[in-house]
Design an enzyme around this catalytic site. Sequence first.
Site, PDB file in Angstrom:
ATOM      1  N   HIS A  87    -110.801  26.920  26.214  1.00 42.84           N
ATOM      2  CA  HIS A  87    -109.584  26.169  26.534  1.00 42.84           C
ATOM      3  C   HIS A  87    -108.588  26.296  25.393  1.00 42.84           C
ATOM      4  O   HIS A  87    -108.962  26.607  24.256  1.00 42.84           O
ATOM      5  CB  HIS A  87    -109.899  24.686  26.768  1.00 42.84           C
ATOM      6  CG  HIS A  87    -110.612  24.413  28.045  1.00 42.84           C
ATOM      7  ND1 HIS A  87    -109.984  24.460  29.277  1.00 42.84           N
ATOM      8  CD2 HIS A  87    -111.908  24.096  28.301  1.00 42.84           C
ATOM      9  CE1 HIS A  87    -110.868  24.187  30.229  1.00 42.84           C
ATOM     10  NE2 HIS A  87    -112.046  23.968  29.657  1.00 42.84           N
ATOM     11  N   HIS A  98    -114.242  18.980  30.466  1.00 43.79           N
ATOM     12  CA  HIS A  98    -115.095  18.504  29.369  1.00 43.79           C
ATOM     13  C   HIS A  98    -114.362  17.450  28.546  1.00 43.79           C
ATOM     14  O   HIS A  98    -114.909  16.383  28.229  1.00 43.79           O
ATOM     15  CB  HIS A  98    -115.483  19.665  28.450  1.00 43.79           C
ATOM     16  CG  HIS A  98    -116.662  20.460  28.914  1.00 43.79           C
ATOM     17  ND1 HIS A  98    -116.614  21.303  30.000  1.00 43.79           N
ATOM     18  CD2 HIS A  98    -117.938  20.545  28.433  1.00 43.79           C
ATOM     19  CE1 HIS A  98    -117.786  21.878  30.163  1.00 43.79           C
ATOM     20  NE2 HIS A  98    -118.613  21.432  29.233  1.00 43.79           N
TER      21      HIS A  98
END
Length: 549
Positions: free
Chosen positions: A205, A154
Amino acid sequence: MADPAPSDRSTAHLSRTPSPNKDPDAGLRGLGHYERRLPAWRFRLRQRLIPIVRWETPYLAYMQQLCRSSWLDTYFALTANLGTHTFFMTALPICYWCGFPDMGNALVHMLALGVYFSGFVKDLACLPRPLSPPLQRITMSGSAALEYGFPSTHTTNAVSVAAFCLYQLHLAQDDYTSLTYGLLQALFYCYATSITLGRMYCGMHGFFDVIFGGLLGAAIAWLQITHGDSFDAWVLAGDWTRLALIVMVLGIAVRVHSEPADNCPCFDDSVSFVGVVMGIELGGWHYGRLFSGVDFLGRYGFDNQDFFKIGARIVGGIGVIFVWRAVMKSTLLRYLPPVHRFVDHYGLTLPRRYFLQSRNYKSVPPLRSDDNLIPQASEISAMMSRLRNPRKRTVSIGPQSEADAREFIANRAQKRRDSRSSFDASKSSQRQSPRGASPPTSAFIDDVISPPRTPSCMDDDSACRESKPLLQVHTSTDPNLLTPPPSDAGASSDSGREDERKTQELLSAVEKPRIRYDVEVVTKLVVYAGIAWWAAEGNPLLFRWVGIA
């Protein structure tokens, strides 16, 4: 049951689909799973990087707990969709159908590089996402939990796109007023920042993941800015041999993609975007031959003043792509297995650890969740419902994939060793000083190392936010402590059997990836190359033919 007849024995194994291989001692030795499956240098690399994941987890959990609110949950769950493959695959064709083919080419190249290299590194390092618990994961995607954490795809996509758009905005600065220029700059900065911070806020993350992903995205944007236009000109000015060279290089990229230790779907996304690049280069090159007297932008100079024509191109073009995907995917999955078996006889197949080889099955059954880039048409209504009701997201606590579970088990074993060491040290201290602190009780130790529950919270996630972290993450700088010895499992003791029972319960609770078939690799290449061809050539020709160009 009688043995099959001799004539049937050669094909008897094709009448059933074998289940995925199960590691007999799955997770009982923590990182031993990776030691058996990875080359020595990759295993050593992973050993050195795992402490970073464990070190940053409590800080991420503290940040999440400090900032958590219902409004931010909704905001970051929604904006995460702007960094997904599905969003970009929807936007890319529109660039060609609305007269911005240069932007379309740039996005294809940057996203393909970002998805491929981030997926390559994910499968290379095999690092898990930050541990849950203590983190809670907020996501609207059902497949994200199956992927490794490092680096963040992303973030790579968001940074590369934002950096490239900021550069293009700078070049066209004179065309905007100072207010418009400032607002557009703020928009692109906000886009990249929201995606990056959102990945950490959502527990998907860590700092290490997004920093590396951002650096990778910046490098890809620089490559496109400095060499993108010259590459496009080189392709369009050449003959078919240049296309053949590109296809050959892309085929090699598929072949050398790193092999993961777990059933991670990163390879599927890489293959899909490799197919997109193939189709874009082929379609753009051939479309240019048909309109050789017109410059690159002029070939896609469609009427953007008539909103009816714009809408017809977008709706009709996307409809053609969905029809192509549905027809070609089913056709290829039906007829490729016998072709693969024939080619496999000469050793020319693409072996992958977690792909079932064609010699072991007769046909491919209907597949669930077989595509992370473009959903099936039947899934669109459910996707739109989730977007209209962003509160209907999943907030999960606990390991969600095999990689998560194995890292949790390894951490649990390490925690037990450290608790025993602390207990021994405390006893030694008590012998020297009767007033020493009392050792931790067995109940405390069991509470620390017990595997977590994995509730899913829909709509009202207050229960998830109020739940206490079930694991206090331990940080160690000694790489020798990362892999517990086989004796740590204690298979011959009651505690060992209890550990084994908890381990099997934990592994049975995580989301299981479906069986993947070897023919899916070629299927994705052909289907996505076709989608890109329809975007760059097929649909533009169709638009001209029906009069909506």
